[in-house]
Design an enzyme around this catalytic site. Structure first.
Site, short mmCIF file in Angstrom:
data_model
loop_
_atom_site.label_atom_id
_atom_site.label_comp_id
_atom_site.label_asym_id
_atom_site.label_seq_id
_atom_site.Cartn_x
_atom_site.Cartn_y
_atom_site.Cartn_z
N GLY A 1 20.52 -20.73 -27.28
CA GLY A 1 19.69 -20.36 -26.14
C GLY A 1 19.68 -18.86 -25.96
O GLY A 1 19.50 -18.09 -26.90
N GLY A 2 19.89 -18.44 -24.71
CA GLY A 2 19.83 -17.02 -24.38
C GLY A 2 20.82 -16.18 -25.15
O GLY A 2 20.60 -14.98 -25.33
N GLY B 1 4.56 0.86 -58.31
CA GLY B 1 4.77 1.26 -56.92
C GLY B 1 6.24 1.28 -56.57
O GLY B 1 6.69 2.05 -55.71
N ALA B 2 7.02 0.44 -57.26
CA ALA B 2 8.45 0.38 -56.96
C ALA B 2 9.13 1.71 -57.29
O ALA B 2 10.12 2.08 -56.67
CB ALA B 2 9.10 -0.78 -57.70
C1 HXC Z 1 27.44 -24.42 -17.89
C2 HXC Z 1 28.46 -25.19 -19.79
C3 HXC Z 1 27.36 -24.76 -20.58
C4 HXC Z 1 26.29 -24.12 -19.92
C5 HXC Z 1 28.80 -25.67 -21.88
N1 HXC Z 1 29.31 -25.75 -20.64
N2 HXC Z 1 27.61 -25.08 -21.86
N3 HXC Z 1 28.49 -25.01 -18.47
N4 HXC Z 1 26.37 -23.98 -18.58
N5 HXC Z 1 25.24 -23.67 -20.61
C6 HXC Z 1 30.59 -26.34 -20.24
C7 HXC Z 1 30.61 -27.84 -20.38
O1 HXC Z 1 30.11 -28.42 -19.21
C8 HXC Z 1 32.09 -28.11 -20.57
O2 HXC Z 1 32.74 -28.05 -19.33
C9 HXC Z 1 32.55 -26.92 -21.37
O3 HXC Z 1 31.59 -25.90 -21.16
C10 HXC Z 1 32.65 -27.20 -22.84
O4 HXC Z 1 31.44 -27.78 -23.27
P1 HXC Z 1 31.39 -29.11 -24.15
O5 HXC Z 1 30.01 -29.61 -24.10
O6 HXC Z 1 32.49 -30.04 -23.71
O7 HXC Z 1 31.76 -28.53 -25.56
P2 HXC Z 1 31.18 -28.94 -26.98
O8 HXC Z 1 31.19 -30.43 -27.13
O9 HXC Z 1 31.97 -28.14 -27.95
O10 HXC Z 1 29.68 -28.46 -27.00
C11 HXC Z 1 29.37 -27.10 -26.92
C12 HXC Z 1 27.86 -26.93 -26.70
C13 HXC Z 1 27.41 -27.77 -25.50
C14 HXC Z 1 27.11 -27.37 -27.95
C15 HXC Z 1 27.61 -25.44 -26.50
O11 HXC Z 1 28.29 -27.50 -24.40
C16 HXC Z 1 26.01 -27.52 -25.08
O12 HXC Z 1 25.09 -28.01 -25.72
N6 HXC Z 1 25.86 -26.75 -24.00
C17 HXC Z 1 24.57 -26.49 -23.44
C18 HXC Z 1 23.77 -25.58 -24.31
C19 HXC Z 1 22.50 -25.19 -23.63
O13 HXC Z 1 21.53 -25.96 -23.64
N7 HXC Z 1 22.52 -24.01 -22.96
C20 HXC Z 1 21.44 -23.53 -22.17
C21 HXC Z 1 20.50 -22.89 -23.13
S1 HXC Z 1 19.10 -22.31 -22.32
P3 HXC Z 1 34.05 -28.89 -19.00
O14 HXC Z 1 34.35 -28.56 -17.59
O15 HXC Z 1 33.67 -30.32 -19.24
O16 HXC Z 1 35.10 -28.41 -19.95
C22 HXC Z 1 19.33 -20.72 -22.28
C23 HXC Z 1 18.12 -20.04 -21.75
C24 HXC Z 1 18.31 -18.58 -21.63
O17 HXC Z 1 20.31 -20.17 -22.65
C25 HXC Z 1 17.14 -17.91 -22.20
C26 HXC Z 1 17.19 -16.44 -21.94
C27 HXC Z 1 16.16 -15.74 -22.76
#
Ligand code: HXC
Length: 510
Positions: free
Chosen positions: A169-170, A404-405
């Site tokens: 993502g971001g 050209g290279a």
């Molecule tokens: C809040 C988050 C989080 C997020 C993970 N966590 N990502 N909390 N915001 N984006 C938290 C989980 O809730 C969890 O909390 C802990 O971090 C660990 O995550 P897990 O899922 O248990 O770990 P894992 O199985 O290793 O998976 C990792 C992961 C997954 C693949 C990164 O967490 C995931 O898919 N996260 C979301 C990714 C996502 O979609 N992000 C937003 C993208 S949009 P606990 O308390 O249970 O330990 C974006 C837009 C911005 O970024 C654009 C700007 C240009």
């Protein structure tokens, strides 16, 4: 008073724990180090000065007010690498998955601002799940602030991104705007949208590794500049890379002690180029013999291997080597090789790193795949980059410099300072066979005539002397003295000054 000091200690100890023992264990179980363990390897012992240890998020949505962790998922501050200043931010996956909140972003921005103000590089370590979902637009705004500083810092201070876990993502766009991205094999991956979104939108089923693992990004997409086996190797190599880089665009490349005499001849170079012009040889052997102590650091080693880009040192000071690699596709220039080398050349030019170019190139790669893929524009990138570069530029043609290279590869016409060729150089519009088939088309069915014409073409053009007679080469040199010639040349160019016509910025063919 004692109570107050105890309170500080208690708070500090709590911050050190990050997301707590369980999450630290989970991090280790995945073969990853924690943020603080990573800093210990990256920085000189006892040099880390932490900032914002106690910063917490301010979100109250979705019950977040009950889950505040000091540091808020990123450890920031500054330290030294072999005594030289560096600013760092290291995402802590054990706290909210390292996700970016407004407060987390502010910590990173503070580091970026200080690095720009104090002329020192930034190294960012990524291991995070993207935007803190509970914070909504505040997280997006935070990313925007970080991105803007990445752009402002570009060309001012070196920026290095190290991906040591998820980066989605971001989180991907900040690294994308930095100078270098390095990854760890099997534990890190980068993508804009993850496998679940991909499946929903395109029905494609793909694993995180296949979508954005280190192999994909170092061999296919060229997003990453290198990958390592584990956290320790990766961070140790970042220390090695850092030693090659100036601290800012106002700094000269660092100078380290060199133990190899630059005046000594290396007779083995006289036989590096094989007698048969169609036989390959390893250009890395030449770089090995020219760089101090044979030490060099390759950028994008596993992408577009037909061109080599590497940092090395000559007489203790960093240079950027750009070299065609005859071992891969005969060293031809294609779109990938042109893009790879152009970006490297521009980095060197930003940061006052002289360019040493070795040429053995049969031309640009023909074919629809290349033309449809934009070879004209990609090739132009390298042409543009070499030409606009005002750092000292020394070029040596070892064998072929066709078409050209020839122009593109830091020729005299592209404003290189010193252009050498070995006696084995062949500088021409094209190789003998292709040339004779075009200019003597009428004789095409007469093998004797064609053989005679080919011989005539070879003796007329396939040597360095026509170019030397015109002054397009400054000298034809013996291969064994190449290191001496380059070292002396670099010494003579130390005070090079070039005035460019006024412009806001150029418009490189992107
Ligand atoms: C809040 C988050 C989080 C997020 C993970 N966590 N990502 N909390 N915001 N984006 C938290 C989980 O809730 C969890 O909390 C802990 O971090 C660990 O995550 P897990 O899922 O248990 O770990 P894992 O199985 O290793 O998976 C990792 C992961 C997954 C693949 C990164 O967490 C995931 O898919 N996260 C979301 C990714 C996502 O979609 N992000 C937003 C993208 S949009 P606990 O308390 O249970 O330990 C974006 C837009 C911005 O970024 C654009 C700007 C240009």
């Amino acid at each position: 008073m004692q109570d107050i000091i105890e309170e500080l200690k208690r708070r500090r100890d709590a911050a050190q724990l990050g997301g707590g023992e369980k999450r630290v264990e989970a991090q280790h179980a995945r073969g990853k180090l924690t943020a603080r363990e990573r800093l210990e390897i990256l920085l000189d012992e006892d040099s880390f000065e932490e900032f914002d240890t106690f910063v917490e998020h301010r979100s109250t949505d979705f019950g977040m007010e009950a889950t505040r962790v000091p540091g808020d998922g990123v450890v920031t501050g500054w330290g030294t690498i072999n005594g030289r200043l560096v600013y760092v931010f290291v995402k802590d996956f054990t706290v909210f998955g390292g996700s970016l909140s407004q407060a987390h972003a502010q910590k990173i921005c503070k580091i970026q601002d200080m690095a720009i103000r104090n002329s020192a590089p930034v190294i960012g370590v990524f291991d995070a799940g993207g935007a803190r979902i509970q914070e909504g637009v505040d997280a997006l705004a935070g990313y925007g602030e970080v991105f803007a500083r990445n752009v402002l810092a570009s060309g001012v201070i070196p920026q290095i991104s190290v991906i040591m876990g998820p980066c989605a993502g971001g989180d991907v766009y900040s690294p994308a705007m930095t100078d270098f991205i390095f990854m760890v094999r099997d534990t890190s991956y980068m993508f804009v949208t993850g496998p679940d979104v991909v499946k929903t939108v395109t029905n494609e089923v793909v694993s995180p590794e296949e979508l954005g693992g280190a192999k994909v990004h170092t061999t296919k997409s060229s997003i990453a500049d290198g990958a390592y086996e584990n956290d320790i190797e990766c961070l140790t190599q970042m220390r090695r890379l850092f030693d090659y880089l100036p601290l800012s665009n106002r700094d000269k490349p660092p100078s380290w002690p060199s133990f190899q005499d630059a005046e000594a001849d290396d007779m083995s170079l006289d036989t590096l180029v094989p007698p048969n012009p169609n036989k390959p040889y390893d250009m890395k052997e030449l770089i090995l013999k020219i760089a101090d102590e044979g030490d060099f650091f390759e950028i994008q080693e596993n992408f577009a291997k037909n061109i080599i880009t590497a940092f090395g040192r000559i007489e203790g000071s960093t240079v950027g080597f750009v070299a065609n690699q005859p071992m891969v596709l005969a060293g031809v220039l294609d779109s990938d090789a042109s893009r790879k080398a152009a970006r490297f050349v521009r980095f060197c030019d930003c940061f006052n790193i002289p360019l040493v170019t070795f040429v053995d190139v049969p031309g640009f790669l023909p074919g629809t795949a290349q033309e449809y893929g934009g070879l004209i524009k990609h090739g132009a990138k390298l042409l543009f980059a070499f030409t606009e570069a005002t750092v000292p530029k020394i070029t040596c043609i070892t064998r072929k410099a066709f078409g050209g290279a020839y122009d593109v590869m830091a020729s005299k016409h592209m404003r290189a300072d010193i252009n050498y060729a070995w006696p084995t150089a062949q500088i021409a519009v094209m190789g003998a066979k292709g040339a004779v088939e075009i200019i003597f088309r009428a004789d095409i069915n007469d093998p004797d005539k064609i053989a005679a014409r080919t011989k005539e073409y070879e003796s007329r053009f396939l040597n360095p002397f026509v170019a030397a007679q015109r002054g397009y080469l400054d000298e034809v040199i013996m291969p064994h003295g190449t290191r001496r010639r380059i070292a002396r040349g670099l010494r003579s160019l130390r005070n090079k000054r070039v005035e460019m016509p006024w412009k806001k910025h150029d418009n490189i063919p992107l």
